[in-house]
Write a protein that holds these residues in place. Structure first.
Motif, PDB file in Angstrom:
ATOM      1  N   ASP A 102       8.831   3.257  -6.939  1.00 46.05           N
ATOM      2  CA  ASP A 102       7.541   3.351  -7.625  1.00 46.05           C
ATOM      3  C   ASP A 102       6.405   2.874  -6.733  1.00 46.05           C
ATOM      4  OD1 ASP A 102       8.804   4.315  -9.862  1.00 46.05           O
ATOM      5  OD2 ASP A 102       9.121   2.311 -10.702  1.00 46.05           O
ATOM      6  N   LYS A 103       6.722   1.997  -5.772  1.00 51.91           N
ATOM      7  CA  LYS A 103       5.705   1.536  -4.841  1.00 51.91           C
ATOM      8  C   LYS A 103       5.672   2.467  -3.634  1.00 51.91           C
ATOM      9  CE  LYS A 103       6.059  -3.302  -6.255  1.00 51.91           C
ATOM     10  NZ  LYS A 103       6.267  -4.690  -5.803  1.00 51.91           N
ATOM     11  N   GLU A 104       5.047   2.074  -2.577  1.00 49.50           N
ATOM     12  CA  GLU A 104       4.979   2.898  -1.385  1.00 49.50           C
ATOM     13  C   GLU A 104       6.390   3.036  -0.803  1.00 49.50           C
ATOM     14  OE1 GLU A 104       2.639   3.135   2.905  1.00 49.50           O
ATOM     15  OE2 GLU A 104       2.092   1.619   1.436  1.00 49.50           O
ATOM     16  N   VAL A 105       6.919   4.284  -0.890  1.00 48.56           N
ATOM     17  CA  VAL A 105       8.320   4.520  -0.570  1.00 48.56           C
ATOM     18  C   VAL A 105       8.607   4.204   0.890  1.00 48.56           C
ATOM     19  CG1 VAL A 105      10.158   6.241  -0.467  1.00 48.56           C
ATOM     20  CG2 VAL A 105       8.543   6.262  -2.360  1.00 48.56           C
ATOM     21  N   SER A 106       7.780   4.697   1.794  1.00 47.62           N
ATOM     22  CA  SER A 106       8.038   4.527   3.221  1.00 47.62           C
ATOM     23  C   SER A 106       8.139   3.058   3.595  1.00 47.62           C
ATOM     24  CB  SER A 106       6.930   5.210   4.027  1.00 47.62           C
ATOM     25  OG  SER A 106       7.158   5.048   5.404  1.00 47.62           O
TER      26      SER A 106
END
Length: 576
Positions: free
Chosen positions: A106-110
């Protein structure tokens, strides 16, 4: 096929039979003729694509970010070549799904993936094996127990790069690893030399790449020697340079893995049959399937069949030249089914031999309907059909699968027989042109004279004419049994089982059931009756008409020794 005469077995046919047994553990062609090898399995395998396990799907954007992060990790942190890192990350969906489940998508995947990989090193062999075409269930046994990083296994990566640089598709390398893992343990330079050896015999790189994917064992052991021997024999037969490579290219494009030793032995068989190099070249060039269909085993079956019927090598050459291209397997199946058809219609063995020797190509081109189906559709007897085939074998073309078969026009003998059948039925009290008479006429088989003879047999057994007439109206097909069969069944019923002949009036179908079924059921009933486990004088219909399942449940199983006795009687009645 008890009426077939035992043919003379030539020394060459004996050699063929011995060849099958000693080299392949394979059923002799002589047994194939008798139907003993109906479930024979050819030595050819079809390479199946691995079945991937289903996993939950993340949105495409999430997966793309995770792929980019994994690529960066493998390339920058683990020092894998960028092409390797990118291929692994893009072609390991199962591993990527499991990785995403362990981070917060849900957060920045990378950033989440990078942070996870920084503190949780992964087993790099898992995405690597998946990227080369293996599913998790397939690569699990290959995971090294004491290594996690690909660069620690230098031989694996070096041989992997040799295959990639040679032109082998990365997602097909997994099949090579699964079939021949020792290839990836080769010392530096050895795999490259093996691949180059294929080019030295005239094969193109594209062809070699496909061949080693379908037959990885060509890169190991002595199987490559058999493969090279096939190419050499093709060249010695006069095949132009490069043409044999096109054949192999065409065969491997079908996805079939071949036993090259068997292909080599098939070529040797042609030489043993006395085929000249010119004839061999012509036959193989016209129909390469003779070598490659089931790795030559189909051709062995065909040769054995033709030898069985006295074919000389010269005659075989003519047959091979007329086999439709790419239909060798179908040709052999048709030839065998036509032979069985001729046997089932009671054609004399001498006539069968003549037809096979003179019209083998015709028989191999006809996918005939079953004998029972044709007899029903043609509304004719076996003798007439035999006569038609002997007069003009090409009539078989009208009886192939897919064509509608019209009933044959009745002959003068048929018309006379129908008149006699009609008179016979009228004498029993049937009404002319009634539906009852039409059904009886359809049920009857044989000639009109035979019906009267069988009717008299029932009357002479002690039944009244009116009772027999009633039986025929209820079950007209009982008169399809021969006089001998009717007498034997009535004798068993009266003298062995103790039933009165009048019991046939209530259950005339007894005559239609096989002697073995009646014997087994009624012998079991007598055994139970002697022990007081069943009522006396049960009706014949009760004992014989029911299925085996109901008979066992109702009468056999309730007795402690019933099932044992049933099986014992069954072996006596059905010794085979």
């Amino acid at each position: 096929m008890t009426h077939l005469q035992k043919p003379r077995v030539s020394p060459l046919l004996k050699w063929v039979s011995s060849f099958f047994d000693n080299h392949f553990g394979y059923t002799s062609p002589t047994l194939w003729l008798s139907g003993s090898a109906r479930s024979t399995r050819f030595y050819r395998t079809k390479k199946n694509a691995p079945v991937l396990e289903k996993t939950p799907q993340f949105p495409l954007a999430v997966r793309q970010e995770a792929q980019a992060a994994l690529t960066e990790y493998l390339h920058s942190t683990r020092s894998l070549p960028f092409s390797d890192a990118e291929h692994i990350s893009r072609n390991s969906p199962h591993f990527l799904e499991s990785l995403l489940k362990r981070v917060n998508p849900d957060k920045e995947v990378s950033r989440s993936v990078v942070r996870f990989l920084r503190y949780h090193p992964i087993n790099e062999f898992e995405p690597f094996f998946e990227s080369v075409g293996l599913s998790p269930s397939e690569y699990s046994p290959f995971l090294p127990p004491k290594m996690m990083f690909l660069n620690d296994d230098k031989l694996l990566m070096e041989n992997y790069h040799v295959l990639c640089n040679y032109g082998v598709a990365r997602n097909e390398i997994g099949n090579i690893y699964k079939e021949a893992p020792e290839v990836f343990r080769y010392s530096s330079g050895l795999l490259k030399l093996k691949l180059q050896s294929f080019e030295e015999v005239g094969l193109h790189r594209v062809t070699v790449a496909k061949i080693v994917c379908l037959s990885p064992h060509l890169l190991t052991g002595n199987e490559s020697k058999d493969f090279f021997t096939v190419l050499e024999k093709l060249k010695s037969a006069g095949v132009e340079a490069g043409t044999e490579c096109e054949w192999i290219q065409g065969q491997i494009s079908k996805g079939n893995a071949h036993n090259w030793r068997c292909v080599c032995e098939a070529m040797c068989m042609f030489c043993k049959l006395g085929f000249s190099e010119e004839k061999l070249r012509k036959i193989i060039c016209q129909n390469p399937e003779l070598l490659f269909e089931a790795s030559g085993h189909t051709t062995f079956l065909l040769i054995g069949f033709l030898l069985k019927f006295g074919y000389a090598p010269h005659d075989m050459q003519n047959v091979f030249l007329q086999i439709p291209k790419h239909k060798v397997g179908q040709f052999v199946r048709n030839l065998r089914s036509c032979y069985i058809f001729l046997v089932e219609i009671d054609m004399h063995s001498h006539d069968i031999g003549n037809i096979v020797r003179s019209h083998a190509v015709l028989l191999g081109s006809c996918s005939l309907k079953k004998a029972v189906t044709l007899l029903t559709n043609l509304r004719s007897g076996k003798k007439r059909i035999c006569k038609m085939i002997l007069t003009d074998p090409h009539v078989l073309k009208k009886w192939v699968v897919g064509l509608r078969v019209e009933p044959l026009q009745p002959t003068e003998d048929d018309l006379n027989s129908n008149v006699m059948k009609t008179k016979f039925l009228l004498s029993l009290g049937f009404v002319e042109n009634s539906s009852e008479m039409e059904e009886a006429l359809k049920a009857f088989r044989g000639k009109g004279l035979e019906l009267q003879e069988r009717y008299d047999c029932l009357v002479n057994s002690g039944l009244k004419p009116k009772e027999v007439a009633k039986m025929v109206k209820v079950a007209p097909h009982i008169l399809n049994q021969s006089k001998e069969h009717i007498e034997a069944k009535i004798d068993f019923l009266i003298n062995t089982l103790g039933y009165p002949v009048s019991s046939l009036v209530a259950f005339p179908y007894y005559i239609s059931y096989t002697f073995e079924r009646s014997t087994l059921r009624l012998s079991m009933y007598n055994w139970l009756k002697e022990r007081g486990r069943v009522r006396q004088n049960l009706a014949l219909s009760t004992l014989i008409a029911c299925s085996d399942k109901i008979f066992l449940k109702t009468y056999v199983n309730p007795h402690p020794g019933g099932l044992y006795t049933w099986e014992k009687l069954k072996k006596q009645v059905y010794p085979d």
